[in-house]
Scaffold this motif. Structure first.
Motif, PDB file in Angstrom:
ATOM      1  N   CYS A   1       0.847  -1.186   0.000  1.00 58.14           N
ATOM      2  CA  CYS A   1       0.000   0.000   0.000  1.00 58.14           C
ATOM      3  C   CYS A   1       0.887   1.242   0.000  1.00 58.14           C
ATOM      4  O   CYS A   1       2.115   1.136   0.136  1.00 58.14           O
ATOM      5  CB  CYS A   1      -0.930   0.003   1.220  1.00 58.14           C
ATOM      6  SG  CYS A   1      -0.055  -0.088   2.806  1.00 58.14           S
ATOM      7  N   CYS A   2       0.264   2.409  -0.130  1.00 52.03           N
ATOM      8  CA  CYS A   2       1.031   3.657  -0.170  1.00 52.03           C
ATOM      9  C   CYS A   2       0.196   4.774   0.444  1.00 52.03           C
ATOM     10  O   CYS A   2      -0.893   5.077  -0.049  1.00 52.03           O
ATOM     11  CB  CYS A   2       1.409   4.011  -1.608  1.00 52.03           C
ATOM     12  SG  CYS A   2       2.422   5.510  -1.748  1.00 52.03           S
ATOM     13  N   GLY A   3       0.695   5.362   1.537  1.00 43.93           N
ATOM     14  CA  GLY A   3      -0.043   6.418   2.223  1.00 43.93           C
ATOM     15  C   GLY A   3      -1.118   5.864   3.129  1.00 43.93           C
ATOM     16  O   GLY A   3      -1.485   4.689   3.024  1.00 43.93           O
ATOM     17  N   SER A   4      -1.623   6.693   4.031  1.00 51.24           N
ATOM     18  CA  SER A   4      -2.646   6.219   4.963  1.00 51.24           C
ATOM     19  C   SER A   4      -3.971   5.961   4.244  1.00 51.24           C
ATOM     20  O   SER A   4      -4.541   4.871   4.345  1.00 51.24           O
ATOM     21  CB  SER A   4      -2.832   7.225   6.097  1.00 51.24           C
ATOM     22  OG  SER A   4      -3.125   8.515   5.568  1.00 51.24           O
ATOM     23  N   ASN A   5      -4.455   6.956   3.507  1.00 53.23           N
ATOM     24  CA  ASN A   5      -5.683   6.787   2.725  1.00 53.23           C
ATOM     25  C   ASN A   5      -5.396   6.558   1.239  1.00 53.23           C
ATOM     26  O   ASN A   5      -6.119   5.841   0.560  1.00 53.23           O
ATOM     27  CB  ASN A   5      -6.578   8.019   2.872  1.00 53.23           C
ATOM     28  CG  ASN A   5      -7.126   8.162   4.280  1.00 53.23           C
ATOM     29  OD1 ASN A   5      -7.977   7.393   4.703  1.00 53.23           O
ATOM     30  ND2 ASN A   5      -6.634   9.147   5.021  1.00 53.23           N
ATOM     31  N   SER A   6      -4.334   7.191   0.755  1.00 50.84           N
ATOM     32  CA  SER A   6      -3.904   7.025  -0.632  1.00 50.84           C
ATOM     33  C   SER A   6      -2.504   7.624  -0.754  1.00 50.84           C
ATOM     34  O   SER A   6      -1.996   8.263   0.176  1.00 50.84           O
ATOM     35  CB  SER A   6      -4.862   7.722  -1.603  1.00 50.84           C
ATOM     36  OG  SER A   6      -4.739   9.131  -1.480  1.00 50.84           O
ATOM     37  N   SER A   7      -1.889   7.441  -1.905  1.00 51.74           N
ATOM     38  CA  SER A   7      -0.546   7.987  -2.124  1.00 51.74           C
ATOM     39  C   SER A   7      -0.545   9.516  -2.068  1.00 51.74           C
ATOM     40  O   SER A   7       0.495  10.141  -1.811  1.00 51.74           O
ATOM     41  CB  SER A   7       0.000   7.521  -3.473  1.00 51.74           C
ATOM     42  OG  SER A   7      -0.869   7.921  -4.526  1.00 51.74           O
TER      43      SER A   7
ATOM     44  N   GLU B   1      -7.204   1.104  -2.931  1.00 53.19           N
ATOM     45  CA  GLU B   1      -8.374   1.836  -2.440  1.00 53.19           C
ATOM     46  C   GLU B   1      -8.418   1.749  -0.913  1.00 53.19           C
ATOM     47  O   GLU B   1      -8.390   0.666  -0.340  1.00 53.19           O
ATOM     48  CB  GLU B   1      -9.651   1.247  -3.034  1.00 53.19           C
ATOM     49  CG  GLU B   1     -10.903   2.012  -2.652  1.00 53.19           C
ATOM     50  CD  GLU B   1     -12.153   1.445  -3.304  1.00 53.19           C
ATOM     51  OE1 GLU B   1     -13.254   1.893  -2.939  1.00 53.19           O
ATOM     52  OE2 GLU B   1     -12.018   0.556  -4.176  1.00 53.19           O
ATOM     53  N   GLY B   2      -8.471   2.888  -0.270  1.00 53.45           N
ATOM     54  CA  GLY B   2      -8.463   2.904   1.200  1.00 53.45           C
ATOM     55  C   GLY B   2      -7.077   3.012   1.780  1.00 53.45           C
ATOM     56  O   GLY B   2      -6.924   3.214   2.991  1.00 53.45           O
ATOM     57  N   GLY B   3      -6.044   2.877   0.944  1.00 52.51           N
ATOM     58  CA  GLY B   3      -4.668   3.022   1.400  1.00 52.51           C
ATOM     59  C   GLY B   3      -4.265   2.008   2.455  1.00 52.51           C
ATOM     60  O   GLY B   3      -4.860   0.937   2.592  1.00 52.51           O
ATOM     61  N   CYS B   4      -3.234   2.367   3.236  1.00 46.81           N
ATOM     62  CA  CYS B   4      -2.708   1.451   4.247  1.00 46.81           C
ATOM     63  C   CYS B   4      -3.669   1.269   5.416  1.00 46.81           C
ATOM     64  O   CYS B   4      -3.584   0.273   6.133  1.00 46.81           O
ATOM     65  CB  CYS B   4      -1.361   1.957   4.768  1.00 46.81           C
ATOM     66  SG  CYS B   4      -0.025   1.852   3.544  1.00 46.81           S
TER      67      CYS B   4
END
Length: 252
Positions: free
Chosen positions: A155-161, A204-207
């Protein structure tokens, strides 16, 4: 008539001894499994835990380790009590079984409460932790945890990159990179310059969604092990009571 009754009681006692001894072997193995799950959580997943603001998850893991260690020792005590037919040791064994049962209930309640709060905690705290602390002085453990999280969970980023756009890292240390190199599907130096789905993880949804899914799966494992051991304990307490009653009162 009395001889037949004594013979019947003796046979019943012997059967109970074998049942309780078998239970203790299974219980001892179950204790090792509980302790292994707790240690795995604390050691192998310790970097993930460091990203969580709540200590509930780690507290439940410590309780599992403690319960597992007590189970292993209790299993040995139970074998000794069964072989020696010692009523006093059987009482101690029963009390320890009850204590471990209460420990597991506590760990289960903590896990349930934590899961209810998990989504809110991740959404409020994970983004803040990542964008404010990544590669900042004195926050090396968080940097390692974030890099491992993004690589392990893909994943990438908390919610998204896009979360990295307004991070302290992007403002001060990123250079030409748009995202950390740990976001890349094939990590290499400065690979984070190209923010494209073919190069970095776009989930989708990030990390947050990935970490929530991981913790839920882990809690299910912990719950399954706990339920299995709790069932064994109830059986063991029943066998212990039956054997205790079947043994004659020791003379004083």
């Amino acid at each position: 008539m009395g001889g037949d009754e004594e013979k019947t009681n003796s046979c019943g006692t012997i059967c109970l001894k074998y049942l309780l001894f078998t239970f203790n072997l299974l219980f001892w193995l179950a204790g090792g499994a509980v302790m292994a799950v707790g240690i795995w959580t604390l050691v192998d997943k310790s970097e993930y835990i460091s990203l969580l603001s709540s200590s509930t998850y780690s507290a439940a893991a410590y309780i599992l380790v403690a319960a597992g260690a007590i189970v292993v020792m209790t299993g040995i005590l139970g074998c000794c009590a069964t072989i020696k037919e010692h009523r006093g040791l059987l009482i101690v064994f029963f009390v320890l079984l009850l204590f471990i049962f209460l420990l597991e209930i506590t760990a289960g309640v903590l896990a349930y409460v934590y899961y209810q709060e998990l989504n809110n905690e991740l959404r409020e705290d994970l983004r803040k932790t990542m964008v404010q602390n990544y590669q900042q002085p004195g926050k090396e453990h968080i940097t390692r945890a974030v890099d491992r999280l993004q690589q392990d969970l893909m994943c990438c980023g908390s919610n998204s990159s896009a979360d990295w756009t307004h991070s302290l890292w992007r403002e001060t240390l990123a250079g030409d990179r748009l995202v950390p190199d740990s976001c890349c599907k094939t990590p290499s130096d400065l690979c984070g310059k190209r923010d494209h789905p073919s190069n970095i993880y776009k989930v989708e949804g990030g990390c947050i969604s990935k970490l929530e899914e991981f913790i839920l799966q882990h809690l299910q494992i912990v719950g399954a092990v706990g339920i299995g051991v709790a069932f064994l304990q109830v059986v063991g307490m029943i066998f212990t009571c039956c054997l205790y009653r079947s043994l004659k009162e020791e003379p004083y």
